[in-house]
Design an enzyme around this catalytic site. Structure first.
Site, PDB file in Angstrom:
ATOM      1  N   ASN A   9      85.652 -25.150  73.613  1.00 10.62           N
ATOM      2  CA  ASN A   9      86.649 -24.080  73.580  1.00 10.62           C
ATOM      3  C   ASN A   9      88.027 -24.720  73.394  1.00 10.62           C
ATOM      4  O   ASN A   9      88.577 -25.276  74.338  1.00 10.62           O
ATOM      5  CB  ASN A   9      86.588 -23.292  74.908  1.00 10.62           C
ATOM      6  CG  ASN A   9      87.677 -22.240  75.006  1.00 10.62           C
ATOM      7  OD1 ASN A   9      88.350 -21.933  74.020  1.00 10.62           O
ATOM      8  ND2 ASN A   9      87.844 -21.683  76.202  1.00 10.62           N
ATOM      9  N   LYS A  11      90.782 -23.263  72.889  1.00  7.20           N
ATOM     10  CA  LYS A  11      91.864 -22.388  73.375  1.00  7.20           C
ATOM     11  C   LYS A  11      92.988 -22.323  72.322  1.00  7.20           C
ATOM     12  O   LYS A  11      92.704 -22.406  71.134  1.00  7.20           O
ATOM     13  CB  LYS A  11      92.370 -22.873  74.728  1.00  7.20           C
ATOM     14  CG  LYS A  11      91.236 -23.144  75.706  1.00  7.20           C
ATOM     15  CD  LYS A  11      91.697 -23.284  77.115  1.00  7.20           C
ATOM     16  CE  LYS A  11      90.541 -23.764  77.966  1.00  7.20           C
ATOM     17  NZ  LYS A  11      90.819 -23.647  79.379  1.00  7.20           N
ATOM     18  N   HIS A  97      86.042 -14.795  79.325  1.00 11.01           N
ATOM     19  CA  HIS A  97      86.668 -16.017  79.855  1.00 11.01           C
ATOM     20  C   HIS A  97      87.725 -15.634  80.896  1.00 11.01           C
ATOM     21  O   HIS A  97      88.431 -14.636  80.737  1.00 11.01           O
ATOM     22  CB  HIS A  97      87.313 -16.807  78.718  1.00 11.01           C
ATOM     23  CG  HIS A  97      87.701 -18.186  79.112  1.00 11.01           C
ATOM     24  ND1 HIS A  97      88.832 -18.453  79.858  1.00 11.01           N
ATOM     25  CD2 HIS A  97      87.098 -19.385  78.918  1.00 11.01           C
ATOM     26  CE1 HIS A  97      88.912 -19.759  80.082  1.00 11.01           C
ATOM     27  NE2 HIS A  97      87.859 -20.348  79.517  1.00 11.01           N
ATOM     28  N   GLU A  99      90.577 -16.744  81.490  1.00 11.28           N
ATOM     29  CA  GLU A  99      91.955 -16.628  80.982  1.00 11.28           C
ATOM     30  C   GLU A  99      92.190 -15.263  80.350  1.00 11.28           C
ATOM     31  O   GLU A  99      93.286 -14.707  80.433  1.00 11.28           O
ATOM     32  CB  GLU A  99      92.254 -17.778  79.999  1.00 11.28           C
ATOM     33  CG  GLU A  99      92.416 -19.100  80.741  1.00 11.28           C
ATOM     34  CD  GLU A  99      92.061 -20.329  79.931  1.00 11.28           C
ATOM     35  OE1 GLU A  99      91.974 -20.253  78.693  1.00 11.28           O
ATOM     36  OE2 GLU A  99      91.847 -21.389  80.564  1.00 11.28           O
ATOM     37  N   GLU A 169      81.656 -20.562  85.000  1.00 12.28           N
ATOM     38  CA  GLU A 169      82.913 -21.295  84.987  1.00 12.28           C
ATOM     39  C   GLU A 169      83.712 -20.955  86.246  1.00 12.28           C
ATOM     40  O   GLU A 169      84.471 -19.965  86.252  1.00 12.28           O
ATOM     41  CB  GLU A 169      83.738 -20.910  83.751  1.00 12.28           C
ATOM     42  CG  GLU A 169      83.082 -21.262  82.440  1.00 12.28           C
ATOM     43  CD  GLU A 169      84.112 -21.550  81.358  1.00 12.28           C
ATOM     44  OE1 GLU A 169      84.039 -22.627  80.766  1.00 12.28           O
ATOM     45  OE2 GLU A 169      84.997 -20.710  81.134  1.00 12.28           O
ATOM     46  N   GLY A 175      90.441 -26.410  83.794  1.00  8.28           N
ATOM     47  CA  GLY A 175      91.705 -27.063  83.463  1.00  8.28           C
ATOM     48  C   GLY A 175      92.391 -27.739  84.639  1.00  8.28           C
ATOM     49  O   GLY A 175      93.553 -28.121  84.545  1.00  8.28           O
ATOM     50  N   SER A 215      86.413 -28.398  83.809  1.00  9.34           N
ATOM     51  CA  SER A 215      86.719 -29.834  83.915  1.00  9.34           C
ATOM     52  C   SER A 215      85.489 -30.715  83.731  1.00  9.34           C
ATOM     53  O   SER A 215      85.361 -31.772  84.359  1.00  9.34           O
ATOM     54  CB  SER A 215      87.414 -30.136  85.259  1.00  9.34           C
ATOM     55  OG  SER A 215      88.653 -29.445  85.332  1.00  9.34           O
TER      56      SER A 215
HETATM   57  C1  PEP Z   1      87.231 -23.519  79.643  1.00 13.70           C
HETATM   58  O1  PEP Z   1      88.364 -23.065  79.561  1.00 13.70           O
HETATM   59  O2  PEP Z   1      86.277 -22.858  79.222  1.00 13.70           O
HETATM   60  C2  PEP Z   1      87.055 -24.828  80.256  1.00 13.70           C
HETATM   61  C3  PEP Z   1      85.876 -25.148  80.671  1.00 13.70           C
HETATM   62  O3  PEP Z   1      88.183 -25.629  80.334  1.00 13.70           O
HETATM   63  P1  PEP Z   1      88.269 -27.124  80.903  1.00 13.70           P
HETATM   64  O4  PEP Z   1      87.064 -27.871  80.423  1.00 13.70           O
HETATM   65  O5  PEP Z   1      89.537 -27.663  80.341  1.00 13.70           O
HETATM   66  O6  PEP Z   1      88.286 -27.012  82.399  1.00 13.70           O
END
Ligand code: PEP
Length: 252
Positions: A9, A11, A97, A99, A169, A175, A215
């Site tokens: 992803n 973003k 997601h 976000e 997630e 993040g 992460s």
């Molecule tokens: C995400 O936004 O789907 C995600 C997993 O981000 P990150 O790996 O940066 O934590």
């Protein structure tokens, strides 16, 4: 045997030229390092989907969008429909997601509509669910995920559900550099699978691909993917570097 999937992803990152470079770097890295039996999905920002589909077609990876409209077509300025994505060769779409839930007010109801339109138009939803930190600290994480999964997916028929990919997630891990422990990931993935089994039956639950996101990186992917209910990852930050992303692909 369930599919193994690693999806990136991106973003809202990368200029056009940077995206072009990264796509070719991923393709080269996959050719060099291999990918075993893992399906690789790249989810760039929408202006780069067409270019991504062209490069993916020559290089054996798949392309996903990061969002689609809850409306089918018409006077919805700025929106991108599931049919448009499908017509370009996009195969997957991240939906739900955190976000988008947080910054764009996406409700379970809107997400369910998006899932329906994705499926109607041949797009595979990567449905994201997960609790925020306070909910885990208050030991409400199972309730939160149960509610998210049931609101978004339980209206589907068995055939439709078989198209779905789920991504667990935990929002506190996205993040932040704080990753769920392999035990935390495994127990939640097992729980999600049990929810699907109760509603749709064991066979469908056994085949459901559940990705971990939050992460996940080249250092911790192997111990996360080693768990029996973790079928791969949805990768944010670490998907922006070809070497890291392909190292994650090769972490099974
Ligand atoms: C995400 O936004 O789907 C995600 C997993 O981000 P990150 O790996 O940066 O934590």
């Amino acid at each position: 045997m369930r599919k193994k999937i690693v999806a990136g992803n991106w973003k809202m990152n990368k200029t056009f030229q940077e995206a072009d470079d990264l796509l070719f770097e991923i393709a080269d890295e996959l050719n060099e390092k291999g990918r075993g039996d893992v399906d690789v999905i790249v989810c760039p920002p929408s202006p780069y989907l067409e270019m991504s589909c062209d490069i993916a077609a020559e290089n054996d990876f798949l392309v996903g969008a990061q969002n689609l409209s809850q409306w089918e077509s018409g006077a919805y300025t700025g929106e991108i429909s599931a049919a448009m994505l499908h017509s370009m060769g996009v195969t997957h779409c991240i939906l739900g997601h955190s976000e988008r839930r947080t910054y764009f007010g996406e409700t379970d109801n809107a997400i369910a509509k998006k899932i329906d339109l994705a499926l109607k138009n041949g797009i595979i939803p990567i449905y994201c669910c997960g609790e925020v930190l306070a909910e885990r600290q208050q030991e409400k994480h199972y309730d939160v995920v149960r509610s998210q999964v049931s609101e978004a997916l339980f209206h589907l028929g068995k055939e439709a559900l078989q198209q779905i990919i789920v991504a667990y997630e935990p929002v506190w891990a996205i993040g932040t550099g704080v990753t769920a422990s392999p035990e935390q990931a495994q127990e939640m993935h097992k729980f999600i699978r049990s929810l699907i089994a109760d509603k749709f039956g064991n066979d469908i639950a056994d085949d459901l691909v559940i990705l971990y996101g939050g992460s996940c990186n080249a250092k911790n992917a192997a111990e996360l993917f080693a768990n029996s209910d973790v079928d791969g990852g949805l990768i944010g930050g670490a998907a922006l570097k070809a070497q890291d992303f392909v190292a994650i692909v090769n972490s099974f």
